[in-house]
Design a protein around this motif. Structure first.
Motif, short mmCIF file in Angstrom:
data_model
loop_
_atom_site.label_atom_id
_atom_site.label_comp_id
_atom_site.label_asym_id
_atom_site.label_seq_id
_atom_site.Cartn_x
_atom_site.Cartn_y
_atom_site.Cartn_z
N UNK A 69 0.91 -1.39 0.50
CA UNK A 69 -0.40 0.29 -0.02
C UNK A 69 0.82 1.16 -0.44
N UNK A 70 0.29 1.91 -0.73
CA UNK A 70 1.16 3.91 -0.94
C UNK A 70 -0.37 4.70 -0.28
N UNK A 71 0.54 5.68 0.13
CA UNK A 71 -0.59 6.29 0.42
C UNK A 71 -0.57 7.88 0.88
N UNK A 72 -1.05 9.13 0.48
CA UNK A 72 -1.05 10.46 0.29
C UNK A 72 -1.81 10.46 2.10
N UNK A 73 -1.63 10.93 3.06
CA UNK A 73 -2.19 12.13 4.04
C UNK A 73 -2.11 13.40 4.59
N UNK A 74 -3.01 13.72 5.46
CA UNK A 74 -2.89 15.11 5.87
C UNK A 74 -3.16 14.72 7.53
N UNK A 75 -2.85 15.50 8.39
CA UNK A 75 -3.03 15.21 9.50
C UNK A 75 -2.83 16.38 10.96
N UNK A 76 -3.84 16.00 11.05
CA UNK A 76 -4.50 17.27 12.61
C UNK A 76 -3.88 16.61 13.64
N UNK A 77 -3.32 17.87 14.33
CA UNK A 77 -2.94 17.85 15.71
C UNK A 77 -3.86 18.23 17.20
N UNK A 78 -4.89 17.98 17.97
CA UNK A 78 -5.69 19.08 18.97
C UNK A 78 -5.11 18.90 20.46
N UNK A 79 -4.70 20.08 21.10
CA UNK A 79 -4.50 19.42 22.96
C UNK A 79 -6.09 19.47 23.53
N UNK A 80 -6.13 17.99 23.71
CA UNK A 80 -6.88 18.15 24.58
C UNK A 80 -7.14 18.93 25.68
N UNK A 81 -8.67 18.76 25.96
CA UNK A 81 -9.45 20.50 26.48
C UNK A 81 -10.00 21.44 26.38
N UNK A 82 -8.50 21.55 25.31
CA UNK A 82 -9.19 23.49 24.76
C UNK A 82 -9.64 23.41 23.48
#
Length: 286
Positions: free
Chosen positions: A208-221
Motif C-alpha cells: 500500500x502507498x498513501x498520502x495523508x493530512x494530519x491534525x493534532x488537537x490539545x485535549x481540553x482547550x
C-alpha cells in the motif's frame, strides 16, 4: 414334234423368268443391306451426338440414368435426399438441416450457461470480481509521531485470478493524555494471492502507498498544537507491506486478516517500523 417344240419354248421361257427373278432378288438384297448400313450409320451418329448428355452430372435429387422417374415428384423425389441431409452433403433440405442443428445449438447454449453459473458461484479470487471492502485496524505509532491510516474503505477489483487492485481512503486516530491526532488519507493497494490452502482460504501479499493530512488537537482547550512538529497540521506519505489470509464465506462475501509493516515520511521527519494489524470484510457485486 410340235409337242417337243412347245415344251422347249416353255422351258426356255421358264428359265428366263427364273433368271429375271434372281436378278430382282439380288437387287433387293443389295438394297436391304444398303438400308441396314445407312440405319447403322445413323445410330452411330446419334450415339455420338448423345454422349455429352449421357455423361453430364445429374441434378441433385434426379433419378439415375436408365431408370424411370418417380411418378410423384414431391415427397418421393425428396426421400433419397434425406440421408444426404443427415450427412451434411449438398442437396440436403434446408429445413432438415436446421432441425438437426437445433439440438446442438441448445446443448451448446446450455453448456455455456452452466459454465457461467459455475463461475458465478465459485468462491475465491476470480478475474472481473468487483467489491466494496472495509478494514478495521490500528497502528503502533505513538502520539506525536506521524500516524498512518489504520481503518479504511476500499473499492476493490480483480484484474486477474490472482491479483486485485483497490483505491483506498481511510483515517487514523491516536490519543494521549493531552493530545489527539487525526490523520486522513487516500491511496492505492495491491493484493497478490499466493495459492489456495483449501476450504476457500487463500494466503496473500499486500502492499500500500498513501498520502495523508494530519491534525493534532490539545485535549481540553481544542486548540491545535505542534506535538513534535512546527505546525498543528502537516502532510506526509506512507508505505506499507505485509500479508494475510482471506476466507470466502460465500461466493460474493469474504473476510480477511492482515498484518502490515511500514513507515511514514514527511517534512517533520520519518518514522519507520509502524505495525498495522487489521480485520477486513469485502462484499462483491458479481
Amino acid at each position: 414334234m410340235r409337242i417337243c417344240i412347245v415344251a422347249l419354248l416353255a422351258f426356255v421361257t421358264g428359265c428366263a423368268g427364273q433368271s429375271k427373278t434372281a436378278q430382282q432378288r439380288l437387287a433387293e438384297v443389295k438394297a436391304y443391306r444398303r438400308a441396314q448400313e445407312i440405319e447403322q450409320q445413323e445410330k452411330k451418329e446419334k450415339k455420338k451426338a448423345g454422349t455429352p448428355r449421357a455423361t453430364a452430372a445429374p441434378a441433385p435429387g434426379a433419378a439415375p440414368a436408365g431408370q424411370g422417374a418417380p411418378s410423384m415428384p414431391g415427397a418421393l423425389a425428396g426421400e433419397p435426399g434425406a440421408p444426404a441431409a443427415a450427412a451434411g452433403q449438398p442437396g440436403a433440405p434446408v429445413a432438415a438441416t436446421g432441425q438437426l442443428g437445433a439440438p446442438a445449438a441448445r446443448s451448446s447454449g446450455a453448456a455455456d450457461g452452466a459454465d457461467h453459473a459455475d463461475r458465478q458461484e465459485r468462491r475465491g479470487p476470480r478475474a472481473g470480481r468487483v467489491g466494496l471492502g472495509v478494514t478495521l485496524g490500528g497502528a503502533t505509532a505513538a502520539t506525536g509521531q506521524l500516524l498512518p491510516m489504520s481503518s479504511s474503505l476500499a473499492l476493490r477489483g480483480f484484474v486477474s485470478d490472482s491479483v486485485s487492485l483497490a483505491g483506498v481512503a481511510g483515517i487514523g486516530i491516536g490519543t494521549s493524555d493531552s493530545e489527539t491526532e487525526v490523520s486522513a488519507g487516500a491511496g492505492a493497494e495491491v493484493v497478490v494471492f499466493l495459492g489456495d490452502l483449501g476450504e476457500d482460504v487463500y494466503p496473500f501479499f499486500v502492499g500500500e502507498a498513501a498520502y495523508h493530512r494530519r491534525s493534532v488537537t490539545a485535549s481540553g482547550d481544542g486548540e491545535p498544537s505542534g506535538a513534535g512538529t512546527d505546525d498543528g497540521a502537516a502532510s506526509f506519505s506512507s508505505l506499507a507491506a505485509g500479508g494475510g489470509l482471506e476466507y470466502w464465506v460465500a461466493p460474493r462475501l469474504s473476510v480477511n486478516a492482515r498484518l502490515m509493516v511500514g513507515g511514514v515520511f514527511g517534512d517533520a521527519g520519518a518514522f519507520v517500523g509502524t505495525f498495522r494489524p487489521g480485520l477486513g470484510v469485502t462484499l462483491f457485486g458479481n
